[in-house]
Structures are given as C-alpha cells and as structure tokens.
Motif scaffolding. Structure first.
Motif, mmCIF file in Angstrom:
data_model
loop_
_atom_site.group_PDB
_atom_site.id
_atom_site.type_symbol
_atom_site.label_atom_id
_atom_site.label_comp_id
_atom_site.label_asym_id
_atom_site.label_seq_id
_atom_site.Cartn_x
_atom_site.Cartn_y
_atom_site.Cartn_z
ATOM 1 N N THR A 173 -2.589 1.789 46.978
ATOM 2 C CA THR A 173 -3.635 2.998 47.294
ATOM 3 C C THR A 173 -4.626 2.750 48.412
ATOM 4 O O THR A 173 -5.690 2.551 47.794
ATOM 5 N N LEU A 174 -4.380 3.288 49.426
ATOM 6 C CA LEU A 174 -4.777 3.907 50.472
ATOM 7 C C LEU A 174 -6.475 5.210 49.586
ATOM 8 O O LEU A 174 -6.520 5.877 49.770
ATOM 9 N N ALA A 211 -2.745 -1.094 55.088
ATOM 10 C CA ALA A 211 -2.967 -0.085 54.997
ATOM 11 C C ALA A 211 -1.183 0.086 54.921
ATOM 12 O O ALA A 211 -0.793 1.784 54.441
ATOM 13 N N LEU A 212 0.103 -0.415 55.725
ATOM 14 C CA LEU A 212 1.019 -0.776 55.162
ATOM 15 C C LEU A 212 1.818 -0.593 53.816
ATOM 16 O O LEU A 212 2.779 0.686 53.733
ATOM 17 N N SER A 263 -4.988 7.162 60.452
ATOM 18 C CA SER A 263 -5.793 7.917 59.271
ATOM 19 C C SER A 263 -5.441 6.798 58.283
ATOM 20 O O SER A 263 -6.644 7.300 57.142
ATOM 21 N N ALA A 264 -5.191 5.880 57.996
ATOM 22 C CA ALA A 264 -5.654 4.431 57.384
ATOM 23 C C ALA A 264 -6.951 4.493 56.521
ATOM 24 O O ALA A 264 -8.069 4.442 56.403
ATOM 25 N N ALA A 314 6.656 5.894 52.646
ATOM 26 C CA ALA A 314 7.054 7.012 53.545
ATOM 27 C C ALA A 314 7.740 5.720 55.136
ATOM 28 O O ALA A 314 8.994 6.315 55.751
ATOM 29 N N LEU A 315 8.003 4.385 54.900
ATOM 30 C CA LEU A 315 7.876 3.815 55.505
ATOM 31 C C LEU A 315 9.767 3.696 54.697
ATOM 32 O O LEU A 315 10.295 3.112 56.646
ATOM 33 N N LEU A 360 -0.076 6.916 61.245
ATOM 34 C CA LEU A 360 -0.690 6.693 59.797
ATOM 35 C C LEU A 360 -1.497 5.845 59.652
ATOM 36 O O LEU A 360 -2.733 5.648 59.622
ATOM 37 N N GLY A 412 0.262 0.409 51.827
ATOM 38 C CA GLY A 412 -0.267 2.368 51.017
ATOM 39 C C GLY A 412 0.467 3.529 51.440
ATOM 40 O O GLY A 412 0.200 4.568 50.818
ATOM 41 N N PHE A 413 1.332 3.170 52.644
ATOM 42 C CA PHE A 413 2.163 4.170 53.420
ATOM 43 C C PHE A 413 3.467 3.799 53.132
ATOM 44 O O PHE A 413 4.540 3.854 53.710
ATOM 45 N N LEU A 454 4.482 5.230 63.084
ATOM 46 C CA LEU A 454 3.348 4.393 62.571
ATOM 47 C C LEU A 454 1.844 3.933 62.899
ATOM 48 O O LEU A 454 1.642 3.888 62.089
#
Length: 241
Positions: A2-3, A61-62, A116-117, A68-69, A113, A64-65, A110
């Motif tokens: 989690t970010l 970061a990836l 944002s991370a 959505a990936l 995102l 954390g998202f 991407l």
C-alpha cells in the motif's frame, strides 16, 4: 504493498504540498496533450527524476497500483480483436496496429500514477488536507479536505483487510475453489469489514468531537518550491504550445 506516507528528508518530502499538487496536475495535463513517442520519452525521464527526488522505488509504486494495472494491459489487447465481415472464414480477426493508440494511452496513465505515488509516499495526510483547504476556500474546501483525509487513511486499511481475507482463505485451501467462489468469499468478507470499520470510524469521530475547522499544520513556500513551480508552469504551458 500500500502506498502510504513514509517520513523522510528527501527533496520531495521538503516541498510544500501545494507545490506538489500543482506539479502533479500540470504533469497530467501535459502528458495527455503530448502523446507522441518523443514526448512520452521525455516524460518518462521526468518521471524517473520525480521518483528519484522522493526515493520511491518504481517497483513499489507499481505494486501499490496493482489493482489498476490489469486494466491498462487489457485495454490495448482488447482493441486488437476485430470482428470480420459476414461470410468470412474467421469471425474474429486480430489487428495489432489498433493497439498502438490504446497502448500509448495506458502508458500515459501509468506515468501519472507513478507521479501520484511519489506524492502519496512523501506527503502526510494532514498536509494534504491543509493544502486542499487553502486552495479551495470555504466550506467546500473543508469538505474536500476531510474527504481526502478519510480516503487516504481508510482505503489502505480496506486493501489490507482484503489481503488478509485472501491469505486466510488460501490457508484454508480456499485457493482450490473456483474463481467465482473465491471472489464471493473475499468480496463478502471485505464488505463486512468495511461496514465494521465505518461504524468504528463514525464512533471515533464523535468521541473526538470531530470539527470542520481543526488546527492544521502551517504551510509556507520556501525557496526550493520556486523551481518546482517553474517546472509546473512549463508543463502546463507545453500543453497549449
């Protein structure tokens, strides 16, 4: 993973949250205006610098998202599938060229995102709320600030609950069930925990005499914010030039 905010002394940590919000918004505007490969290559280098300024790992970061990936990957693949004309030997065809534009769009998302991370990892929740309330005046700003604060604190807990439910289900041989059954178990348990956390949150807010106008941290621009503001202005201007 989690970010969430992690204390630190990086350049991104020391920037004013209003500066980071401005650069983030300007970057999103510019990256969707400059869609060519050359522009995306320049934005990729800029994102690498932003991640370095906050010492944020691209892999973290990836992760954390991660939810959505799959959508970013499936969208270009879906565009490659085309229906053949009636009477054709194959009812469905594949057009790889049709995936180019959706793939570029997914890559732009991407990049946004990843920026944002860096913001999430380097900005405390209270400072985010203070920045929003100062940018948006009046009761609307306070409402948005409260919403952002609750989402930043509440959403990671919900993700952690879902992860624990899935791990507990797998420990009980739940991974041998069919995919619909696993989704039903995790979703039902996640909803129950979300409602339970909502009740506890409401009780905690009442116990702490929740107010619309709490004492928020003081925000002040420093010299290091001005180069970042110049970067934001340049990004925003590039979208219109």
């Amino acid at each position: 993973m989690t970010l969430t905010y992690r204390p630190g002394d990086t350049l991104a940590h020391r920037l004013d949250p209003r500066t980071k919000l401005f650069v983030q918004a300007a970057f999103a505007l510019a990256v969707f205006a400059r869609t060519g490969p050359r522009g995306l290559a320049a934005f990729t280098a800029l994102v690498a610098g932003i991640l370095l300024a906050g010492r944020v790992s691209p892999a973290d970061a990836l992760r954390g998202f991660a939810p959505a990936l799959p959508f970013l990957v499936v969208a270009p693949l879906a565009r490659t599938v085309v229906l053949s004309p009636a009477g054709s030997a194959l009812p469905v065809g594949v057009d790889p060229a049709a995936a180019v534009e959706p793939a570029l769009a997914s890559y732009r998302v991407l990049l946004v995102l990843l920026v944002s991370a860096t913001y999430l990892r380097t900005t405390p929740v209270r400072e985010s709320r203070a920045a929003i309330e100062r940018v948006v005046p009046g009761r609307l700003g306070r409402f948005l600030g409260v919403g952002v604060g609750l989402v930043f604190r509440f959403f990671p807990l919900l993700l952690a609950d879902l992860r624990r439910v899935r791990e507990a289900s797998n420990a009980r041989l739940g991974d041998r069930r069919s995919l619909p059954d696993r989704m039903r178990v995790v979703a039902a348990a996640g909803v129950r925990r979300a409602f339970a956390r909502s009740d506890r949150l409401a009780l905690a807010l009442r116990a702490r005499c929740f107010a619309w106008n709490p004492t928020l941290p003081e925000l002040r621009f420093a010299r290091r914010d001005y180069p970042a503001h110049c970067l934001g202005v340049a990004l925003a201007a590039s979208a219109f030039l």
